[in-house]
Design a protein around this motif. Structure first.
Motif, PDB file in Angstrom:
ATOM      1  N   ASP A  98      -1.669   5.183   0.519  1.00  0.00           N
ATOM      2  CA  ASP A  98      -1.458   3.773  -0.025  1.00  0.00           C
ATOM      3  C   ASP A  98      -0.446   3.215   0.876  1.00  0.00           C
ATOM      4  O   ASP A  98      -0.539   2.003   1.107  1.00  0.00           O
ATOM      5  CB  ASP A  98      -1.191   3.950  -1.135  1.00  0.00           C
ATOM      6  CG  ASP A  98      -2.207   4.330  -2.406  1.00  0.00           C
ATOM      7  OD1 ASP A  98      -3.241   4.349  -1.833  1.00  0.00           O
ATOM      8  OD2 ASP A  98      -1.959   4.903  -3.401  1.00  0.00           O
ATOM      9  N   MET A  99       0.691   4.054   1.127  1.00  0.00           N
ATOM     10  CA  MET A  99       1.763   3.692   1.899  1.00  0.00           C
ATOM     11  C   MET A  99       1.431   3.031   3.249  1.00  0.00           C
ATOM     12  O   MET A  99       1.506   2.111   3.918  1.00  0.00           O
ATOM     13  CB  MET A  99       2.962   4.318   2.030  1.00  0.00           C
ATOM     14  CG  MET A  99       4.055   4.013   2.913  1.00  0.00           C
ATOM     15  SD  MET A  99       5.547   5.169   2.789  1.00  0.00           S
ATOM     16  CE  MET A  99       6.559   4.478   3.904  1.00  0.00           C
ATOM     17  N   GLU A 100       0.648   3.943   3.957  1.00  0.00           N
ATOM     18  CA  GLU A 100       0.222   3.814   5.262  1.00  0.00           C
ATOM     19  C   GLU A 100      -0.894   2.455   5.470  1.00  0.00           C
ATOM     20  O   GLU A 100      -0.934   1.984   6.482  1.00  0.00           O
ATOM     21  CB  GLU A 100      -0.525   4.927   5.993  1.00  0.00           C
ATOM     22  CG  GLU A 100       0.295   6.101   6.221  1.00  0.00           C
ATOM     23  CD  GLU A 100      -0.079   7.699   6.290  1.00  0.00           C
ATOM     24  OE1 GLU A 100      -1.176   7.446   6.221  1.00  0.00           O
ATOM     25  OE2 GLU A 100       0.803   8.456   6.729  1.00  0.00           O
ATOM     26  N   ASN A 101      -1.464   2.380   4.537  1.00  0.00           N
ATOM     27  CA  ASN A 101      -2.522   1.236   4.450  1.00  0.00           C
ATOM     28  C   ASN A 101      -2.041  -0.345   4.051  1.00  0.00           C
ATOM     29  O   ASN A 101      -2.591  -1.187   4.184  1.00  0.00           O
ATOM     30  CB  ASN A 101      -3.454   1.397   3.416  1.00  0.00           C
ATOM     31  CG  ASN A 101      -4.694   2.625   3.716  1.00  0.00           C
ATOM     32  OD1 ASN A 101      -4.763   2.878   5.177  1.00  0.00           O
ATOM     33  ND2 ASN A 101      -5.124   3.470   2.859  1.00  0.00           N
ATOM     34  N   ASP A 102      -0.426  -0.135   3.659  1.00  0.00           N
ATOM     35  CA  ASP A 102       0.213  -1.278   3.409  1.00  0.00           C
ATOM     36  C   ASP A 102       0.615  -1.850   4.725  1.00  0.00           C
ATOM     37  O   ASP A 102       1.920  -1.327   5.056  1.00  0.00           O
ATOM     38  CB  ASP A 102       0.966  -0.952   2.153  1.00  0.00           C
ATOM     39  CG  ASP A 102       1.574  -2.449   1.351  1.00  0.00           C
ATOM     40  OD1 ASP A 102       1.996  -3.222   2.293  1.00  0.00           O
ATOM     41  OD2 ASP A 102       1.740  -2.453   0.289  1.00  0.00           O
ATOM     42  N   ASN A 103       0.425  -2.923   5.166  1.00  0.00           N
ATOM     43  CA  ASN A 103       0.958  -3.303   6.746  1.00  0.00           C
ATOM     44  C   ASN A 103       2.547  -3.701   6.251  1.00  0.00           C
ATOM     45  O   ASN A 103       3.401  -3.587   7.115  1.00  0.00           O
ATOM     46  CB  ASN A 103       0.093  -4.518   7.081  1.00  0.00           C
ATOM     47  CG  ASN A 103      -1.202  -4.226   7.604  1.00  0.00           C
ATOM     48  OD1 ASN A 103      -1.205  -2.971   7.816  1.00  0.00           O
ATOM     49  ND2 ASN A 103      -2.022  -4.952   7.660  1.00  0.00           N
ATOM     50  N   ILE A 104       2.673  -4.319   5.076  1.00  0.00           N
ATOM     51  CA  ILE A 104       3.959  -4.849   4.788  1.00  0.00           C
ATOM     52  C   ILE A 104       5.123  -3.739   4.606  1.00  0.00           C
ATOM     53  O   ILE A 104       6.111  -3.927   5.491  1.00  0.00           O
ATOM     54  CB  ILE A 104       4.312  -5.641   3.587  1.00  0.00           C
ATOM     55  CG1 ILE A 104       3.275  -7.030   4.027  1.00  0.00           C
ATOM     56  CG2 ILE A 104       5.495  -6.113   3.348  1.00  0.00           C
ATOM     57  CD1 ILE A 104       3.277  -7.749   2.696  1.00  0.00           C
TER      58      ILE A 104
END
Length: 297
Positions: free
Chosen positions: A76-82
């Motif tokens: 989930d973290m890696e898919n969140d660009n921000i």
């Protein structure tokens, strides 16, 4: 060291250790970091406080199994660009600070407004807490006081901006963080409107201007001199689509508002970008080019 950088240091440390780390090893890494060591010992209570703050600020869960701490939602973290942008940006800043010999070999685009009050605004957003600021516009000498409800922040062209609800004017306004002269938290709370979505607020815009009075129009750009490669790699806007490609030019089309920020971006590319539509924007660019021509006669 700023607390925000400490949170990022811990987050990066655990992110790079997929199998997790024991608390003793985390404390040892803390002691091995020159800047952190000068802040004092990382005790267990402080570690768990940082762990909680990371979850609140980054929405990243640090779990513990068999006495090892690890990031439980890595995908989930890696898919969140921000979140990844924040991690990468502040991680590099930490590394440069720790390794003095790297300072001359890593160059940043400095964002001056990020130095002042940015973490305070993030804190206020986390707590849904009203703030009071002094704000000085470029056009005026004096500073004006505002009581604001900070909705979200956005970076653009080496500046941080705060998008906030002005309680006196009863409307959303945009504030450049480098024009804030004074900042304080208030005891008053606010609720982010259920129908307000920060992710879509600038969907129809390029830049930091979003005026409800400006309609969405179809922009067509004729791009010369191989500039099409740059636009394909870094689209001007999510609505970008390619209509025609020849050896001499490429035509791109967009659905967006014709704002001042967009006009400036088009002017920046000079003779490489030609506005085909809308006609009103083409005339505006033509007028500005004529004024520039007068300056250089």
């Amino acid at each position: 060291m700023d607390k925000f950088l400490k949170y990022v240091w811990l987050l990066e440390l655990l992110y790079n250790k997929k199998d997790g780390m024991r608390l003793e090893d985390i404390k040892e890494q803390w002691d091995n970091n020159r800047n952190l060591r000068e802040e004092g010992e990382l005790d267990t209570r402080t570690f768990h406080r940082y762990r909680d703050r990371i979850e609140e600020l980054f929405a990243v869960n640090i779990s513990c199994e068999h006495y090892r701490y690890f990031i439980s939602d890595r995908k989930d973290m890696e898919n969140d660009n921000i979140r990844m942008w924040l991690l990468n940006t502040f991680s590099i800043n930490n590394q440069v600070g720790e390794n003095g010999q790297l300072r001359k070999r890593i160059q940043f685009e400095e964002i001056p407004s990020g130095k002042y009050y940015l973490t305070d605004v993030i804190e206020a957003m986390r707590n849904n807490q009203r703030i009071e600021i002094g704000y000085q516009k470029y056009q005026f000498d004096g500073s004006k006081q505002y009581v604001l409800e900070p909705y979200f922040v956005k970076s653009f062209k080496k500046r941080w901006y705060m998008i906030a609800y002005d309680t006196e004017a009863e409307m959303i306004k945009i504030f450049s963080m480098d024009r804030v002269t004074q900042f304080s938290h208030t005891a008053e709370k606010f609720k982010l409107p259920k129908d307000f979505n920060p992710q879509t607020y600038f969907d129809d815009c390029f830049g930091i201007i979003n005026n409800d009075d400006i309609p969405v129009e179809t922009l067509r750009l004729k791009v010369y001199n191989d500039q099409d490669y740059f636009l394909r790699d870094l689209p001007l806007h999510p609505s970008q689509r390619e209509l025609q490609h020849t050896d001499d030019y490429t035509i791109f089309e967009f659905d967006m508002k014709m704002t001042f920020d967009l006009i400036q971006e088009i002017m920046l590319h000079g003779e490489d970008w030609e506005v085909l539509t809308p006609q009103s924007l083409r005339e505006e660019i033509k007028k500005r080019v004529q004024k520039m021509n007068e300056l250089y006669k």
